[in-house]
Scaffold this motif. Sequence first.
Motif, PDB file in Angstrom:
ATOM      1  N   VAL A  91      46.639  44.785  32.659  1.00 28.08           N
ATOM      2  CA  VAL A  91      45.688  43.776  32.192  1.00 28.08           C
ATOM      3  C   VAL A  91      45.589  43.816  30.671  1.00 28.08           C
ATOM      4  O   VAL A  91      45.281  44.861  30.084  1.00 28.08           O
ATOM      5  CB  VAL A  91      44.295  44.006  32.809  1.00 28.08           C
ATOM      6  CG1 VAL A  91      43.309  42.948  32.313  1.00 28.08           C
ATOM      7  CG2 VAL A  91      44.377  43.981  34.327  1.00 28.08           C
ATOM      8  N   ASN A 143      46.872  38.111  42.525  1.00 25.60           N
ATOM      9  CA  ASN A 143      47.656  38.736  41.468  1.00 25.60           C
ATOM     10  C   ASN A 143      48.205  40.082  41.943  1.00 25.60           C
ATOM     11  O   ASN A 143      47.493  41.080  41.979  1.00 25.60           O
ATOM     12  CB  ASN A 143      46.791  38.931  40.216  1.00 25.60           C
ATOM     13  CG  ASN A 143      47.609  39.387  39.010  1.00 25.60           C
ATOM     14  OD1 ASN A 143      48.758  39.808  39.145  1.00 25.60           O
ATOM     15  ND2 ASN A 143      47.011  39.299  37.844  1.00 25.60           N
ATOM     16  N   GLU A 170      42.754  38.904  29.003  1.00 28.90           N
ATOM     17  CA  GLU A 170      42.518  38.801  30.443  1.00 28.90           C
ATOM     18  C   GLU A 170      41.353  39.679  30.875  1.00 28.90           C
ATOM     19  O   GLU A 170      40.555  39.303  31.738  1.00 28.90           O
ATOM     20  CB  GLU A 170      43.785  39.201  31.202  1.00 28.90           C
ATOM     21  CG  GLU A 170      43.683  39.011  32.712  1.00 28.90           C
ATOM     22  CD  GLU A 170      44.941  39.437  33.440  1.00 28.90           C
ATOM     23  OE1 GLU A 170      44.937  39.429  34.684  1.00 28.90           O
ATOM     24  OE2 GLU A 170      45.939  39.792  32.762  1.00 28.90           O
ATOM     25  N   ASP A 228      37.985  38.024  30.191  1.00 24.06           N
ATOM     26  CA  ASP A 228      37.655  36.865  31.027  1.00 24.06           C
ATOM     27  C   ASP A 228      37.850  37.128  32.519  1.00 24.06           C
ATOM     28  O   ASP A 228      37.889  36.186  33.313  1.00 24.06           O
ATOM     29  CB  ASP A 228      38.528  35.672  30.609  1.00 24.06           C
ATOM     30  CG  ASP A 228      38.350  35.300  29.142  1.00 24.06           C
ATOM     31  OD1 ASP A 228      37.232  35.500  28.627  1.00 24.06           O
ATOM     32  OD2 ASP A 228      39.320  34.829  28.521  1.00 24.06           O
ATOM     33  N   SER A 229      37.985  38.383  32.907  1.00 26.15           N
ATOM     34  CA  SER A 229      38.347  38.693  34.292  1.00 26.15           C
ATOM     35  C   SER A 229      37.216  38.407  35.279  1.00 26.15           C
ATOM     36  O   SER A 229      36.034  38.451  34.934  1.00 26.15           O
ATOM     37  CB  SER A 229      38.754  40.161  34.408  1.00 26.15           C
ATOM     38  OG  SER A 229      37.630  40.994  34.204  1.00 26.15           O
ATOM     39  N   THR A 275      43.498  48.381  32.261  1.00 26.66           N
ATOM     40  CA  THR A 275      44.154  47.643  31.186  1.00 26.66           C
ATOM     41  C   THR A 275      45.468  48.319  30.804  1.00 26.66           C
ATOM     42  O   THR A 275      45.748  49.456  31.215  1.00 26.66           O
ATOM     43  CB  THR A 275      43.258  47.558  29.939  1.00 26.66           C
ATOM     44  OG1 THR A 275      43.158  48.866  29.342  1.00 26.66           O
ATOM     45  CG2 THR A 275      41.878  47.041  30.285  1.00 26.66           C
TER      46      THR A 275
END
Length: 314
Positions: free
Chosen positions: A189, A226, A193, A196-197, A261
């Motif tokens: 991630v 995803n 992203e 705004d996840s 991330t």
Amino acid sequence: MFDPKLPNVLGLDNFFDLAVCNPPFFRPEWKRDYADILQSARLEDACVTVADVSAEIIFLAQNLRLVRSGGIVAMIMPDGMITGYRAKSLRSAIIANHRIDCVLQLPQNSFHDTDARCFIIFITKEAHQCDKIKLLRYDALDGLLESIFVSKADGEQRLDYDYHSSKIDHGKEVTTLRHLGAEVVRGSVGTVEARDSRYPIFHTSDYLASESGLINLPSAMPMLENKKLVVAQAGDILMARVDRKLHEKVGMVVSGMAAITDCVYRIRLPIDAQEVALKALRSREGAARLKAVSKGVSARLLGKADLLDMPLNL
């Protein structure tokens, strides 16, 4: 200093016995003349692409041209030239065509307004490289530490004292994450992203709430389409991959799930090795080794292979 005719202009080609220098640190716009400078210094293989040619490499080449065969160049080098993967070809070219007599690691904050690691490399021009390369470290408190010697192959990989010293067995029982059967995966991630996840995200900043080393994640993780998400769950060790203090950011998930991330590694181990690995990584020796094997000026970067093969005290 970037003129290929400089030695001739000065009338000092192959003249000096010793050059002691501190190079400029920037990336100049490529000029064809630079190829002549590198070739004349027998460093034509030092850069894979023109994008890899930095001011310090040209500066080193010019000084090698100015000293006689058998003369010595002592030059301050930034961390990237000594430890960086992109500089491996430079280290290989120096070892192949000259002799590295010693690499001295300087104390942190040796130079004003920067805490970047710096080194002094001592090179004898056109001399045969010995089988071993001498590495030294000057400590601000303890002075000059005991020298260590590394092979030419290991020197091509990295030339920093801390990294190679961390791999020496000092009589303690050691292992590695690789030997423990660890699977190390980098998160997927990105920063945008993550912001705004629609699902729980674990980032390096979340270690602030996990100083104990035990990480509690949200209890529910929604089913998502995803498939590229790297998800952490109970039993996984989460380790910062990029961070100024990555050696302090290690913890184990004890509950919940979250995507991670790309600044975080997920370390997945057999159940019987999880607590052993966590304790070793969070120990004083573990933190010191993580700091030693990582690289970078401001934010430190930890390579996957370096993490897997870093010795751990049991």
